[in-house]
Design a protein around this motif. Structure first.
Motif, PDB file in Angstrom:
ATOM      1  N   ASP A 101     -39.647 -19.396 -36.967  1.00 57.83           N
ATOM      2  CA  ASP A 101     -39.224 -20.767 -37.252  1.00 57.83           C
ATOM      3  C   ASP A 101     -40.237 -21.467 -38.150  1.00 57.83           C
ATOM      4  O   ASP A 101     -39.868 -22.156 -39.104  1.00 57.83           O
ATOM      5  N   GLN A 102     -41.508 -21.254 -37.855  1.00 62.45           N
ATOM      6  CA  GLN A 102     -42.582 -21.861 -38.652  1.00 62.45           C
ATOM      7  C   GLN A 102     -42.540 -21.332 -40.089  1.00 62.45           C
ATOM      8  O   GLN A 102     -42.649 -22.107 -41.050  1.00 62.45           O
ATOM      9  N   LEU A 103     -42.370 -20.040 -40.253  1.00 65.38           N
ATOM     10  CA  LEU A 103     -42.286 -19.444 -41.591  1.00 65.38           C
ATOM     11  C   LEU A 103     -41.086 -19.972 -42.368  1.00 65.38           C
ATOM     12  O   LEU A 103     -41.181 -20.246 -43.572  1.00 65.38           O
ATOM     13  N   LEU A 104     -39.956 -20.115 -41.694  1.00 70.04           N
ATOM     14  CA  LEU A 104     -38.761 -20.638 -42.358  1.00 70.04           C
ATOM     15  C   LEU A 104     -38.967 -22.077 -42.825  1.00 70.04           C
ATOM     16  O   LEU A 104     -38.557 -22.438 -43.930  1.00 70.04           O
ATOM     17  N   LYS A 105     -39.610 -22.889 -41.987  1.00 67.73           N
ATOM     18  CA  LYS A 105     -39.884 -24.274 -42.382  1.00 67.73           C
ATOM     19  C   LYS A 105     -40.821 -24.320 -43.584  1.00 67.73           C
ATOM     20  O   LYS A 105     -40.618 -25.100 -44.511  1.00 67.73           O
ATOM     21  N   GLU A 106     -41.862 -23.482 -43.567  1.00 65.39           N
ATOM     22  CA  GLU A 106     -42.789 -23.432 -44.696  1.00 65.39           C
ATOM     23  C   GLU A 106     -42.077 -22.987 -45.962  1.00 65.39           C
ATOM     24  O   GLU A 106     -42.312 -23.533 -47.044  1.00 65.39           O
ATOM     25  N   GLU A 107     -41.196 -22.010 -45.830  1.00 57.61           N
ATOM     26  CA  GLU A 107     -40.428 -21.508 -46.974  1.00 57.61           C
ATOM     27  C   GLU A 107     -39.517 -22.604 -47.530  1.00 57.61           C
ATOM     28  O   GLU A 107     -39.429 -22.796 -48.741  1.00 57.61           O
ATOM     29  N   GLN A 108     -38.864 -23.347 -46.653  1.00 61.79           N
ATOM     30  CA  GLN A 108     -37.978 -24.429 -47.089  1.00 61.79           C
ATOM     31  C   GLN A 108     -38.772 -25.539 -47.780  1.00 61.79           C
ATOM     32  O   GLN A 108     -38.344 -26.082 -48.794  1.00 61.79           O
ATOM     33  N   GLU A 109     -39.937 -25.884 -47.222  1.00 59.69           N
ATOM     34  CA  GLU A 109     -40.783 -26.914 -47.837  1.00 59.69           C
ATOM     35  C   GLU A 109     -41.261 -26.474 -49.209  1.00 59.69           C
ATOM     36  O   GLU A 109     -41.237 -27.249 -50.164  1.00 59.69           O
ATOM     37  N   SER A 110     -41.657 -25.231 -49.325  1.00 58.69           N
ATOM     38  CA  SER A 110     -42.125 -24.684 -50.597  1.00 58.69           C
ATOM     39  C   SER A 110     -41.001 -24.691 -51.619  1.00 58.69           C
ATOM     40  O   SER A 110     -41.197 -25.057 -52.778  1.00 58.69           O
ATOM     41  N   GLU A 111     -39.806 -24.304 -51.175  1.00 58.70           N
ATOM     42  CA  GLU A 111     -38.645 -24.281 -52.066  1.00 58.70           C
ATOM     43  C   GLU A 111     -38.280 -25.699 -52.507  1.00 58.70           C
ATOM     44  O   GLU A 111     -37.946 -25.927 -53.670  1.00 58.70           O
ATOM     45  N   ALA A 112     -38.361 -26.646 -51.586  1.00 59.77           N
ATOM     46  CA  ALA A 112     -38.058 -28.037 -51.925  1.00 59.77           C
ATOM     47  C   ALA A 112     -39.061 -28.572 -52.939  1.00 59.77           C
ATOM     48  O   ALA A 112     -38.683 -29.279 -53.875  1.00 59.77           O
ATOM     49  N   GLN A 113     -40.333 -28.231 -52.768  1.00 55.90           N
ATOM     50  CA  GLN A 113     -41.357 -28.671 -53.720  1.00 55.90           C
ATOM     51  C   GLN A 113     -41.125 -28.043 -55.089  1.00 55.90           C
ATOM     52  O   GLN A 113     -41.260 -28.706 -56.116  1.00 55.90           O
ATOM     53  N   ASN A 114     -40.771 -26.767 -55.122  1.00 53.28           N
ATOM     54  CA  ASN A 114     -40.496 -26.094 -56.396  1.00 53.28           C
ATOM     55  C   ASN A 114     -39.285 -26.704 -57.094  1.00 53.28           C
ATOM     56  O   ASN A 114     -39.279 -26.901 -58.301  1.00 53.28           O
ATOM     57  N   THR A 115     -38.265 -27.028 -56.324  1.00 53.00           N
ATOM     58  CA  THR A 115     -37.059 -27.630 -56.882  1.00 53.00           C
ATOM     59  C   THR A 115     -37.381 -29.013 -57.444  1.00 53.00           C
ATOM     60  O   THR A 115     -36.949 -29.360 -58.547  1.00 53.00           O
ATOM     61  N   ALA A 116     -38.169 -29.793 -56.704  1.00 60.07           N
ATOM     62  CA  ALA A 116     -38.551 -31.133 -57.168  1.00 60.07           C
ATOM     63  C   ALA A 116     -39.403 -31.018 -58.427  1.00 60.07           C
ATOM     64  O   ALA A 116     -39.244 -31.808 -59.372  1.00 60.07           O
ATOM     65  N   GLY A 117     -40.299 -30.057 -58.469  1.00 62.71           N
ATOM     66  CA  GLY A 117     -41.155 -29.860 -59.646  1.00 62.71           C
ATOM     67  C   GLY A 117     -40.343 -29.475 -60.858  1.00 62.71           C
ATOM     68  O   GLY A 117     -40.597 -29.967 -61.968  1.00 62.71           O
ATOM     69  N   ARG A 118     -39.370 -28.636 -60.695  1.00 59.44           N
ATOM     70  CA  ARG A 118     -38.514 -28.226 -61.822  1.00 59.44           C
ATOM     71  C   ARG A 118     -37.671 -29.403 -62.301  1.00 59.44           C
ATOM     72  O   ARG A 118     -37.488 -29.591 -63.499  1.00 59.44           O
ATOM     73  N   ALA A 119     -37.162 -30.185 -61.362  1.00 61.27           N
ATOM     74  CA  ALA A 119     -36.367 -31.354 -61.754  1.00 61.27           C
ATOM     75  C   ALA A 119     -37.214 -32.338 -62.555  1.00 61.27           C
ATOM     76  O   ALA A 119     -36.758 -32.894 -63.557  1.00 61.27           O
ATOM     77  N   CYS A 120     -38.447 -32.513 -62.139  1.00 60.25           N
ATOM     78  CA  CYS A 120     -39.361 -33.415 -62.846  1.00 60.25           C
ATOM     79  C   CYS A 120     -39.663 -32.875 -64.228  1.00 60.25           C
ATOM     80  O   CYS A 120     -39.646 -33.601 -65.224  1.00 60.25           O
ATOM     81  N   ALA A 121     -39.902 -31.588 -64.340  1.00 57.03           N
ATOM     82  CA  ALA A 121     -40.215 -30.964 -65.636  1.00 57.03           C
ATOM     83  C   ALA A 121     -39.007 -31.042 -66.546  1.00 57.03           C
ATOM     84  O   ALA A 121     -39.144 -31.315 -67.746  1.00 57.03           O
ATOM     85  N   ASP A 122     -37.800 -30.844 -66.001  1.00 55.88           N
ATOM     86  CA  ASP A 122     -36.587 -30.925 -66.814  1.00 55.88           C
ATOM     87  C   ASP A 122     -36.379 -32.332 -67.377  1.00 55.88           C
ATOM     88  O   ASP A 122     -36.011 -32.503 -68.529  1.00 55.88           O
ATOM     89  N   SER A 123     -36.659 -33.321 -66.532  1.00 57.71           N
ATOM     90  CA  SER A 123     -36.462 -34.689 -67.002  1.00 57.71           C
ATOM     91  C   SER A 123     -37.506 -35.060 -68.060  1.00 57.71           C
ATOM     92  O   SER A 123     -37.239 -35.819 -68.975  1.00 57.71           O
ATOM     93  N   LEU A 124     -38.717 -34.529 -67.973  1.00 56.14           N
ATOM     94  CA  LEU A 124     -39.741 -34.776 -68.989  1.00 56.14           C
ATOM     95  C   LEU A 124     -39.396 -34.085 -70.301  1.00 56.14           C
ATOM     96  O   LEU A 124     -39.705 -34.599 -71.373  1.00 56.14           O
TER      97      LEU A 124
END
Length: 127
Positions: A101-124
């Motif tokens: 469960d802990q690994l899955l949460k970490e994976e989801q958080e990491s994926e969410a951060q990567n998605t947010a970073g890509r969205a920010c880079a795309d908008s720039l």
């Protein structure tokens, strides 16, 4: 252990799926004679009787004569040995599930951060 010494190991007795099904059927009923158990299986009366004998030898089934009929009854006491053995390992499964469960949460958080970073880079990049 019962008054009659067990000649079969409880683990051996429950290892077979047919015997586990007999245990389930007897758990759902108070008592069942052989002729009421046999129709549940794709085997003859003799084969079901042999499975019942193994369960009796393990102390999981007792029999009682009523007239000419022999009725079989489940004895849950030997299953306590299985429960005790399995409960020892239950803590390991629980620990592994918590880790998973802990690994899955970490994976989801990491994926969410990567998605947010890509969205920010795309908008720039649009500017």
């Amino acid at each position: 252990m019962s008054a009659v010494a067990q000649t079969r190991d409880v683990y051996y007795a429950v290892a077979d799926p047919t015997r586990r099904e007999i245990i389930r059927l007897l758990a759902d009923a108070d008592e069942l004679p052989l002729n009421r158990l046999t129709p549940h299986f794709a085997m003859g009366r003799t084969a079901v009787s042999k499975h019942l004998t193994i369960l009796k030898e393990a102390g999981l089934v007792s029999e009682r004569k009523v007239g000419r009929e022999t009725r079989n009854r489940l004895n849950l006491e030997p299953l306590k040995e299985l429960q005790d053995w399995l409960s020892y390992y239950e803590k390991f499964w629980k620990q592994n599930m918590v880790r998973l469960d802990q690994l899955l949460k970490e994976e989801q958080e990491s994926e969410a951060q990567n998605t947010a970073g890509r969205a920010c880079a795309d908008s720039l990049n649009k500017y």
